[in-house]
Enzyme design. Structure first.
Site, short mmCIF file in Angstrom:
data_model
loop_
_atom_site.label_atom_id
_atom_site.label_comp_id
_atom_site.label_asym_id
_atom_site.label_seq_id
_atom_site.Cartn_x
_atom_site.Cartn_y
_atom_site.Cartn_z
CB CYS A 1 -0.90 -0.01 1.23
SG CYS A 1 -1.84 1.53 1.41
N1 MHO Z 1 -7.40 -1.01 1.48
C1 MHO Z 1 -6.35 -0.74 2.42
C2 MHO Z 1 -5.09 -0.26 1.75
C3 MHO Z 1 -5.23 0.96 0.88
S1 MHO Z 1 -3.86 1.12 -0.04
C4 MHO Z 1 -4.01 2.52 -0.94
C5 MHO Z 1 -6.83 0.29 3.41
O1 MHO Z 1 -7.89 0.85 3.20
O2 MHO Z 1 -6.16 0.50 4.41
O3 MHO Z 1 -3.87 0.01 -0.98
#
Ligand code: MHO
Length: 211
Positions: free
Chosen positions: A18
């Site tokens: 992420c």
């Molecule tokens: N879906 C995860 C990671 C976001 S990242 C931009 C969250 O909401 O924390 O992939």
């Protein structure tokens, strides 16, 4: 020559899960002048967060090679995620995207060293000649955007949101808000951060409350 045109700038790109966290962590590395999050490493045209296709979340940093060099950035990259196991999702793959032969040599060298230390190679890929697709505005400087008092204070200093996104103060403030960096360093540089008194106060209090 103006100070700006005299300043050297190089680009480095990494995928390591992420992108919010790496954006903040690299934003506070000495010598990093700008950051952007986006998508790279795949073939799907015009990727977006909802239609990322076969791309990985990627961080782009601009840096001054006289202050920080590429091998040091690679060290930050490996320290910031677990590269020992392949990600089950392409979106969170571990990838180094060298911009030229020199960067590629450094990347392969780092992989060789890690393989020797660990007895097996990391799951990290090294991919050349990949297009970087910028991510949506709401993913840029994500932690900064969550603290409206500070974000609004900085926002007033820029005509355009993307000018803010590409600024050094935004990269650094985002790093402090995410919990990288310390209060002593912040106190030293806060007057150069384009914040009004209210914004300064809010950032100082936030970081102080954690130390
Ligand atoms: N879906 C995860 C990671 C976001 S990242 C931009 C969250 O909401 O924390 O992939």
């Amino acid at each position: 020559m103006s100070e700006d045109s005299a300043r050297q700038e190089a680009i480095a790109r990494f995928a390591l899960g992420c992108f919010w966290g790496p954006d903040a962590r690299f934003g506070l590395v000495d010598g990093v002048t700008r950051t952007r999050v986006g998508y790279a490493g795949g073939t799907t045209p015009s990727p977006t967060y909802d239609h990322i296709g076969d791309h990985a979340e990627t961080l782009e940093v601009a840096y001054d090679p006289e202050v920080v060099d590429y091998p040091q950035l690679i060290q930050v990259f490996f320290a910031a995620h677990d590269s020992t196991r392949p990600s089950p999702r392409r979106q969170y793959a571990s990838i180094i995207f060298p911009e030229d032969d020199e960067q590629e040599d450094r990347a392969l060298e780092a992989l060789r060293n890690l393989s020797e230390e660990a007895g097996k190679p990391p799951a990290t890929e090294v991919l050349r000649s990949q297009v970087f697709h910028s991510a949506e505005a709401y993913h840029q400087k994500f932690y900064l955007q969550q603290v409206r008092r500070i974000f609004d204070s900085l926002r007033r200093q820029y005509d355009d949101l993307w000018e803010l996104v590409d600024s050094r103060p935004a990269a650094r403030i985002n790093g402090y808000i995410a919990g990288y960096g310390n209060i002593e360093d912040l106190e030293e540089e806060i007057d150069e951060m384009n914040l009004d008194p209210g914004g300064k106060d809010a950032l100082l209090r936030l970081v102080r409350s954690r130390s």
